[in-house]
Design a protein around this motif. Structure first.
Motif, PDB file in Angstrom:
ATOM      1  N   ARG A  21       0.358  -1.031  -0.095  1.00 46.47           N
ATOM      2  CA  ARG A  21      -0.295   0.004  -0.118  1.00 46.47           C
ATOM      3  C   ARG A  21       1.382   1.252  -0.129  1.00 46.47           C
ATOM      4  O   ARG A  21       0.325   2.136  -0.827  1.00 46.47           O
ATOM      5  CB  ARG A  21      -1.567   0.365   1.226  1.00 46.47           C
ATOM      6  N   GLU A  22       2.092   1.193   0.851  1.00 43.79           N
ATOM      7  CA  GLU A  22       3.355   2.545   0.677  1.00 43.79           C
ATOM      8  C   GLU A  22       3.504   3.021  -0.427  1.00 43.79           C
ATOM      9  O   GLU A  22       3.926   4.221  -0.857  1.00 43.79           O
ATOM     10  CB  GLU A  22       4.309   2.082   1.901  1.00 43.79           C
ATOM     11  N   ARG A  23       4.240   1.323  -1.353  1.00 45.62           N
ATOM     12  CA  ARG A  23       4.764   1.678  -2.109  1.00 45.62           C
ATOM     13  C   ARG A  23       5.066   0.178  -2.797  1.00 45.62           C
ATOM     14  O   ARG A  23       5.164  -0.331  -2.011  1.00 45.62           O
ATOM     15  CB  ARG A  23       5.865   2.445  -2.312  1.00 45.62           C
ATOM     16  N   PRO A  24       5.735  -0.181  -4.121  1.00 45.47           N
ATOM     17  CA  PRO A  24       6.017  -0.844  -4.474  1.00 45.47           C
ATOM     18  C   PRO A  24       7.350  -1.772  -4.512  1.00 45.47           C
ATOM     19  O   PRO A  24       8.478  -0.474  -4.295  1.00 45.47           O
ATOM     20  CB  PRO A  24       6.278  -1.026  -6.082  1.00 45.47           C
ATOM     21  N   ARG A  25       7.209  -3.238  -4.016  1.00 48.26           N
ATOM     22  CA  ARG A  25       8.624  -3.562  -3.217  1.00 48.26           C
ATOM     23  C   ARG A  25       9.040  -4.397  -4.328  1.00 48.26           C
ATOM     24  O   ARG A  25       8.587  -5.531  -5.064  1.00 48.26           O
ATOM     25  CB  ARG A  25       7.547  -3.266  -1.811  1.00 48.26           C
ATOM     26  N   LEU A  26      10.134  -5.064  -3.931  1.00 43.69           N
ATOM     27  CA  LEU A  26      10.480  -6.091  -4.294  1.00 43.69           C
ATOM     28  C   LEU A  26      10.684  -7.026  -3.015  1.00 43.69           C
ATOM     29  O   LEU A  26      10.476  -6.874  -1.907  1.00 43.69           O
ATOM     30  CB  LEU A  26      12.779  -6.286  -4.361  1.00 43.69           C
ATOM     31  N   VAL A  27      10.926  -8.529  -3.493  1.00 41.31           N
ATOM     32  CA  VAL A  27      10.257  -9.230  -2.565  1.00 41.31           C
ATOM     33  C   VAL A  27      11.353  -9.733  -1.654  1.00 41.31           C
ATOM     34  O   VAL A  27      11.078  -9.690  -0.717  1.00 41.31           O
ATOM     35  CB  VAL A  27      10.787 -10.995  -3.492  1.00 41.31           C
ATOM     36  N   GLY A  28      12.570  -9.243  -1.826  1.00 40.86           N
ATOM     37  CA  GLY A  28      14.283  -8.689  -0.651  1.00 40.86           C
ATOM     38  C   GLY A  28      13.646  -8.048  -0.025  1.00 40.86           C
ATOM     39  O   GLY A  28      13.854  -8.422   1.184  1.00 40.86           O
ATOM     40  N   GLU A  29      12.748  -6.974  -0.547  1.00 42.92           N
ATOM     41  CA  GLU A  29      12.480  -5.744   0.273  1.00 42.92           C
ATOM     42  C   GLU A  29      11.962  -6.618   1.532  1.00 42.92           C
ATOM     43  O   GLU A  29      11.784  -6.022   2.755  1.00 42.92           O
ATOM     44  CB  GLU A  29      12.520  -4.587  -0.216  1.00 42.92           C
ATOM     45  N   MET A  30      10.533  -7.170   0.986  1.00 45.06           N
ATOM     46  CA  MET A  30       9.908  -7.727   1.680  1.00 45.06           C
ATOM     47  C   MET A  30      10.480  -8.811   2.555  1.00 45.06           C
ATOM     48  O   MET A  30      10.004  -9.177   4.092  1.00 45.06           O
ATOM     49  CB  MET A  30       8.432  -8.203   1.368  1.00 45.06           C
ATOM     50  N   VAL A  31      11.375  -9.644   2.016  1.00 46.61           N
ATOM     51  CA  VAL A  31      11.523 -10.457   3.079  1.00 46.61           C
ATOM     52  C   VAL A  31      12.383  -9.771   3.952  1.00 46.61           C
ATOM     53  O   VAL A  31      12.214 -10.808   5.112  1.00 46.61           O
ATOM     54  CB  VAL A  31      12.694 -10.986   2.255  1.00 46.61           C
ATOM     55  N   VAL A  32      13.060  -8.839   4.007  1.00 45.38           N
ATOM     56  CA  VAL A  32      13.608  -8.385   5.203  1.00 45.38           C
ATOM     57  C   VAL A  32      12.950  -7.614   6.314  1.00 45.38           C
ATOM     58  O   VAL A  32      12.787  -7.619   7.500  1.00 45.38           O
ATOM     59  CB  VAL A  32      14.513  -6.940   4.978  1.00 45.38           C
ATOM     60  N   LEU A  33      11.216  -6.735   6.086  1.00 42.05           N
ATOM     61  CA  LEU A  33      10.897  -6.219   6.132  1.00 42.05           C
ATOM     62  C   LEU A  33       9.540  -7.155   6.767  1.00 42.05           C
ATOM     63  O   LEU A  33       9.577  -6.624   8.884  1.00 42.05           O
ATOM     64  CB  LEU A  33      10.078  -4.954   5.516  1.00 42.05           C
ATOM     65  N   LEU A  34       9.382  -8.715   6.772  1.00 39.28           N
ATOM     66  CA  LEU A  34       8.414  -9.082   7.166  1.00 39.28           C
ATOM     67  C   LEU A  34       9.389 -10.235   8.547  1.00 39.28           C
ATOM     68  O   LEU A  34       8.320 -11.393   8.761  1.00 39.28           O
ATOM     69  CB  LEU A  34       7.494  -9.944   6.440  1.00 39.28           C
ATOM     70  N   SER A  35      10.456 -10.553   7.842  1.00 38.16           N
ATOM     71  CA  SER A  35      11.385 -11.547   8.576  1.00 38.16           C
ATOM     72  C   SER A  35      10.657 -13.194   8.441  1.00 38.16           C
ATOM     73  O   SER A  35      10.336 -13.590   8.821  1.00 38.16           O
ATOM     74  CB  SER A  35      11.395 -11.269  10.197  1.00 38.16           C
ATOM     75  N   SER A  37      10.775 -16.005   4.773  1.00 37.05           N
ATOM     76  CA  SER A  37      12.004 -16.797   4.144  1.00 37.05           C
ATOM     77  C   SER A  37      11.451 -15.984   2.950  1.00 37.05           C
ATOM     78  O   SER A  37       9.594 -15.812   2.443  1.00 37.05           O
ATOM     79  CB  SER A  37      11.784 -17.889   4.081  1.00 37.05           C
ATOM     80  N   GLN A  38      12.197 -15.898   1.565  1.00 36.93           N
ATOM     81  CA  GLN A  38      11.577 -15.878  -0.053  1.00 36.93           C
ATOM     82  C   GLN A  38      11.021 -16.704   0.098  1.00 36.93           C
ATOM     83  O   GLN A  38       9.857 -16.162  -0.248  1.00 36.93           O
ATOM     84  CB  GLN A  38      13.203 -15.356   0.120  1.00 36.93           C
ATOM     85  N   PRO A  39      11.018 -18.282   0.436  1.00 37.77           N
ATOM     86  CA  PRO A  39      10.184 -18.829  -0.662  1.00 37.77           C
ATOM     87  C   PRO A  39       8.764 -19.273   0.525  1.00 37.77           C
ATOM     88  O   PRO A  39       8.121 -18.787  -0.485  1.00 37.77           O
ATOM     89  CB  PRO A  39      10.685 -19.393  -0.293  1.00 37.77           C
ATOM     90  N   GLY A  40       8.761 -18.396   1.276  1.00 37.95           N
ATOM     91  CA  GLY A  40       7.634 -17.181   2.218  1.00 37.95           C
ATOM     92  C   GLY A  40       6.383 -16.953   1.459  1.00 37.95           C
ATOM     93  O   GLY A  40       5.443 -16.575   1.113  1.00 37.95           O
ATOM     94  N   ILE A  41       7.022 -15.712   0.975  1.00 39.00           N
ATOM     95  CA  ILE A  41       7.433 -14.441   0.640  1.00 39.00           C
ATOM     96  C   ILE A  41       6.221 -14.706  -0.498  1.00 39.00           C
ATOM     97  O   ILE A  41       5.608 -14.107  -0.786  1.00 39.00           O
ATOM     98  CB  ILE A  41       8.079 -13.042   0.604  1.00 39.00           C
ATOM     99  N   SER A  42       7.216 -15.710  -1.676  1.00 37.11           N
ATOM    100  CA  SER A  42       6.802 -15.452  -3.117  1.00 37.11           C
ATOM    101  C   SER A  42       6.213 -16.430  -3.532  1.00 37.11           C
ATOM    102  O   SER A  42       4.634 -16.224  -3.600  1.00 37.11           O
ATOM    103  CB  SER A  42       8.687 -16.845  -3.756  1.00 37.11           C
ATOM    104  N   LYS A  43       5.656 -17.622  -1.680  1.00 38.77           N
ATOM    105  CA  LYS A  43       4.295 -18.391  -1.886  1.00 38.77           C
ATOM    106  C   LYS A  43       2.983 -17.521  -2.037  1.00 38.77           C
ATOM    107  O   LYS A  43       1.921 -17.350  -2.527  1.00 38.77           O
ATOM    108  CB  LYS A  43       4.287 -19.577  -0.684  1.00 38.77           C
ATOM    109  N   HIS A  44       3.068 -16.452  -0.532  1.00 40.99           N
ATOM    110  CA  HIS A  44       2.127 -15.545  -0.514  1.00 40.99           C
ATOM    111  C   HIS A  44       1.730 -15.006  -1.044  1.00 40.99           C
ATOM    112  O   HIS A  44       0.814 -14.419  -2.011  1.00 40.99           O
ATOM    113  CB  HIS A  44       1.966 -15.130   0.589  1.00 40.99           C
ATOM    114  N   LEU A  45       2.565 -14.095  -2.297  1.00 37.41           N
ATOM    115  CA  LEU A  45       2.376 -12.901  -3.406  1.00 37.41           C
ATOM    116  C   LEU A  45       1.650 -14.161  -4.625  1.00 37.41           C
ATOM    117  O   LEU A  45       1.479 -13.325  -5.303  1.00 37.41           O
ATOM    118  CB  LEU A  45       3.522 -12.500  -3.941  1.00 37.41           C
TER     119      LEU A  45
END
Length: 104
Positions: A21-35, A37-45
């Protein structure tokens, strides 16, 4: 395929949408902000993309994820009668509190 309501039932997906909602983001940034894993974020995306809540934009080797809020209109329409109900109840509470204040 899942409905928008089913997708939003998962707290991590709501957190991802909050970030987007704030702005477009890269997966890696979301991994760091949400603590998470990359596969976990990718699954949700992937799930968010399937219902149309998220779009992906390719930029050379990077993939930017951005919010596509139009499917939330379904949720907003469903909530509308409840907003009216809440408004009526809050108005009644305000009248009650004002009456108590006048009695004192």
């Amino acid at each position: 395929m899942m409905t928008t309501f089913e997708v939003l039932a998962e707290p991590m997906r709501r957190q991802i949408l909050d970030l987007l909602r704030e702005r477009p983001r890269l997966v890696g940034e979301m991994v760091v902000l949400l603590s998470v894993s990359q596969p976990g974020i990718s699954k949700h995306l992937r799930v968010l993309r399937e219902v149309g809540l998220v779009r992906v934009r390719q930029d050379a080797q990077r993939r930017w994820y951005e919010l596509h809020p139009e499917p939330l209109a379904e949720v907003d329409a469903w909530l509308e009668p409840y907003r009216k109900l809440w408004g009526e109840r809050l108005d009644a509470l305000e009248r009650h509190l004002n009456a108590k204040k006048e009695e004192a």
